[in-house]
Design a protein around this motif. Sequence first.
Motif, short mmCIF file in Angstrom:
data_model
loop_
_atom_site.label_atom_id
_atom_site.label_comp_id
_atom_site.label_asym_id
_atom_site.label_seq_id
_atom_site.Cartn_x
_atom_site.Cartn_y
_atom_site.Cartn_z
N CYS A 85 0.86 -1.19 0.00
CA CYS A 85 0.00 0.00 0.00
C CYS A 85 0.89 1.24 0.00
O CYS A 85 1.54 1.54 1.00
CB CYS A 85 -0.91 0.01 1.22
SG CYS A 85 -2.09 -1.36 1.28
N ILE A 87 1.14 4.69 0.45
CA ILE A 87 0.38 5.80 1.02
C ILE A 87 1.23 7.05 1.18
O ILE A 87 0.71 8.17 1.17
CB ILE A 87 -0.22 5.37 2.38
CG1 ILE A 87 -1.23 4.24 2.15
CG2 ILE A 87 -0.89 6.54 3.09
CD1 ILE A 87 -1.75 3.63 3.42
N VAL A 138 -2.22 5.55 -4.02
CA VAL A 138 -3.16 6.59 -3.62
C VAL A 138 -3.02 7.79 -4.54
O VAL A 138 -1.97 8.44 -4.58
CB VAL A 138 -2.93 7.03 -2.15
CG1 VAL A 138 -3.90 8.15 -1.77
CG2 VAL A 138 -3.12 5.84 -1.21
#
Length: 241
Positions: A85, A87, A138
């Motif tokens: 992920c 981020i 993101v």
Amino acid sequence: MSASKDRVVVITGGAGQLGRAVEKAFARTGSRRVMIDIDEAALHAAYPTGSSDRLLISADLTDAGSVERAIATAVDKFGSVEILCNIAGGFYYGEPVHQMKLDVWRRMLDLNAVTLISAVRAVVPVMMAAGKGTIINVGAASHQRGHANMSAYAAAKGAVMRLTESMAEELRTEDIGVFCVMPEIIDTPANRVDMPAADTSSWTPPSAIADAMVLLAEDAALIMSGGLFSVKGRPRALETK
């Protein structure tokens, strides 16, 4: 990727509000979490209690060697990385294009795009060796097009979106899914301080974005690899609380 226990998820920007929410969401699935952040003190403040299924690593995501060492440490402890992920990032609002300083352009690209590139360079070979994986980036829903005085940030998030699409095509045959969640305004204490007069009713809680990321880590999501998913507003369950 199913919601089975013992998956290993690497979360960059782990000390931030969204990073902490994503950690909690994956903890509920039984996943082991590798939290990476450049600020070691903030990282330990965010996770003051030790846990055998969580690893905290301070690393500079703009430095390839630092990232490679961090991922090697994660693999040494947990044996693999199934989910990444990305981020870590940053925001800037200021001058028009012709006045914006070059160091702002470099910083926005470093924080939003180079951090992602460094992470995937270290993690994708691990996923390819395992024959599967999920990468979730993101982006920013409001920056699918440019806006005045935010060009550097918009360009950097645009790079994140195009990188997502490119990697999805490159890695599809490796059974590695690549996705991008695109929040509008995230409901964080910092944003509330910066915009005290704003109507926050349509802002999205970090926990809701985290839940969406968990869904994209499922096996069934692979068919949607390359998707750019707008995440905005408050889930109905939160509105009724």
